[in-house]
Design an enzyme around this catalytic site. Structure first.
Site, short mmCIF file in Angstrom:
data_model
loop_
_atom_site.label_atom_id
_atom_site.label_comp_id
_atom_site.label_asym_id
_atom_site.label_seq_id
_atom_site.Cartn_x
_atom_site.Cartn_y
_atom_site.Cartn_z
N LYS A 1 -10.68 -0.88 10.40
CA LYS A 1 -10.74 -1.78 9.43
C LYS A 1 -11.02 -3.17 10.04
O LYS A 1 -11.30 -4.31 9.60
CB LYS A 1 -9.37 -2.14 8.67
N GLN B 1 -4.70 -5.31 6.73
CA GLN B 1 -5.69 -6.52 6.14
C GLN B 1 -5.70 -7.57 6.71
O GLN B 1 -6.38 -8.72 6.14
CB GLN B 1 -5.41 -6.46 4.52
N CYS C 1 -4.79 2.60 -3.79
CA CYS C 1 -3.52 2.92 -3.12
C CYS C 1 -2.24 2.27 -3.22
O CYS C 1 -1.52 1.83 -2.37
CB CYS C 1 -3.76 3.37 -1.54
N ASP D 1 2.95 -5.04 8.04
CA ASP D 1 1.65 -4.16 7.95
C ASP D 1 0.32 -5.11 8.08
O ASP D 1 0.16 -5.65 7.15
CB ASP D 1 1.59 -3.32 6.68
N HIS E 1 0.95 -1.21 -0.02
CA HIS E 1 0.08 0.11 0.05
C HIS E 1 1.00 1.35 0.07
O HIS E 1 2.10 1.03 0.61
CB HIS E 1 -0.91 -0.07 1.21
N1 PMP Z 1 -1.69 -1.02 4.32
C1 PMP Z 1 -2.95 -1.65 4.00
C2 PMP Z 1 -2.49 -3.05 3.29
C3 PMP Z 1 -4.05 -0.93 3.75
O1 PMP Z 1 -5.16 -1.82 3.20
C4 PMP Z 1 -4.50 0.17 4.27
C5 PMP Z 1 -5.74 0.88 3.93
N2 PMP Z 1 -6.21 0.47 2.83
C6 PMP Z 1 -3.29 1.14 4.85
C7 PMP Z 1 -2.14 0.28 4.99
C8 PMP Z 1 -3.48 2.37 5.50
O2 PMP Z 1 -4.31 2.29 6.44
P1 PMP Z 1 -5.02 3.47 7.11
O3 PMP Z 1 -5.46 4.56 6.05
O4 PMP Z 1 -6.06 3.04 8.17
O5 PMP Z 1 -3.87 4.31 7.79
#
Ligand code: PMP
Length: 405
Positions: free
Chosen positions: A226, A203, A364, A200, A123
């Protein structure tokens, strides 16, 4: 595995009817999940009955709010099986957790020419955070390649290490492909080369049990929103040995022991990394959410979602010209797809008119899109409250959209 109708009843929003006609089919859970009543109630109750700033308050409400906030930290500790609650730092979310590590770890341990290893399926938050410190300090990003079906090339990963490698930062589950990475192996290889690893978990945490000690990761990041919790709160787990050696992220209240114009000393862990008034209402909501999923049982959730994902993939694959990205096996409840040459934005917009919420675009993860030679996808992502009927609505919806083209 659990009473799905009872669970759905816990989420008031799932009863909504869109465009005066279509019951909501919410399949955008990788972006954010809906909130059960118990989470919102706990936060409302705290605002109405407890609210006071935490830490150092001598009055009744402040002590009660502090107790709630610290009990929430303990709930998080238990949830990820950290050894100590001093290793649990509250942040605003995964993004802030990763930025914190990128900034503070690189300040303490990296110099010009050093390298960080990330993967091709990250991401943006796990790419750009490192690029910002890379630009500032002359650090280089090395990228673990992936196969065409979105699996990390572990042999190539092993070949990326050299004496300049200082840290590995990699996702647990891809938010585009649903790939579940073998993070234990990724961490083990990093340690073999004497460097720490950040995982990270944005997910992964909503879908299966997390044990940071078993994973042996040095840092683990996730977001409250999430996993059925509130927005604006997340977690950074960090091994004490690393957190102790890293400088603070931001300066302000709570993160200090003593301040003078000559010299300031910093607070103990985890407060050293928690400058300013924390979101103590959101921490209560997050703890409630973690208790909620724990009560249902992460194993039950995992089994149910695996079954539902398999059903969804097999039904979707019956549609002509359907392409589903990502691995066939070892995948999570994220299904990125494309039908013929129907633009993902058209697909998503038309599904929305049927009450079906999916996400479209690059999610993203632009480097990943480029690797796959596409501009974007349509993504359906499942959660513990989704049903076979939701999947049938999606499949029928896609068929209807296909007929229009
Ligand atoms: N890493 C991953 C794999 C994600 O899917 C996301 C959110 N789509 C993020 C980081 C960022 O999370 P947040 O916007 O809640 O900080």
């Amino acid at each position: 595995m659990y009473d799905i109708q009872k669970v759905r009843g816990d989420f008031p929003i799932l009863g909504r009817v869109l465009y005066d006609k279509y019951p909501l089919v919410y399949l955008d859970n990788a972006a954010t999940t809906q909130k059960p009543r118990c989470v919102v109630d706990a936060m409302t109750d705290e605002y109405y009955n407890v609210n006071a700033n935490v830490h150092r308050g001598i009055h009744f409400l402040s002590q009660q709010a502090t107790d709630l906030h610290e009990a929430s930290r303990e709930t998080v500790r238990r949830f990820v099986n950290a050894g100590s609650s001093s290793e649990i730092v509250f942040t605003r979310g995964t993004t802030e957790s990763i930025n914190l590590v990128a900034t503070c770890f690189s300040d303490a341990f990296m110099k010009e020419g050093d390298e960080v290893i990330v993967s091709h399926m990250e991401h943006h938050s796990n790419i750009v955070s490192w690029q910002i410190v890379a630009q500032r300090k002359g650090i280089r990003l090395r990228v673990i390649p992936i196969s065409d079906d979105g699996v990390l090339d572990i042999e190539a990963y092993k070949g990326l290490f050299n004496e300049r490698t200082k840290i590995v930062s990699c996702s647990h589950v891809s938010n585009v492909l649903g790939t579940i990475n073998n993070v234990k192996e990724i961490v083990r290889i990093a340690h073999e080369h004497g460097v720490p690893a950040l995982i990270d978990g944005a997910q992964s945490t909503p879908h299966f049990g997390i044990d940071v000690q078993d994973m042996d990761c040095d840092f683990f990041a996730f977001s409250g929103h999430k996993i059925y919790g509130p927005t604006g709160i997340g977690v950074l787990y960090g091994k004490e040995e690393w957190l102790e050696k890293m400088p603070p992220y931001m300066g302000g209240g709570d993160m200090i022991k003593t301040v003078s114009f000559d010299r300031t000393t910093f607070n103990d862990l985890p407060y050293k990394f928690e400058a300013g008034t924390p979101d103590y209402i959101a921490s209560t909501g997050l703890a409630k959410a973690l208790e909620y999923v724990s009560d249902i049982g992460l194993d039950n959730i995992c089994e149910y979602e695996k079954w539902l994902t398999e059903y969804a993939v097999s039904e979707m694959m019956n549609i002509d010209e359907m392409v589903i990205y990502g691995p066939k096996e070892n995948r999570d409840a994220v299904i990125s797809f494309q039908v013929g040459n129907i633009h993902h934005l058209d697909m998503g917009t038309l599904l929305d008119r049927l009450g079906i919420a999916v996400r479209t675009g690059h999610h993203c993860a632009e480097p990943l899109m480029r690797r796959m030679g596409i501009e974007g996808t349509c993504r359906a992502s499942l959660a513990l409250y989704n049903t076979k009927e939701d999947v049938d609505s999606l499949v029928n919806g896609i068929r209807r959209v296909c007929k229009m083209f």
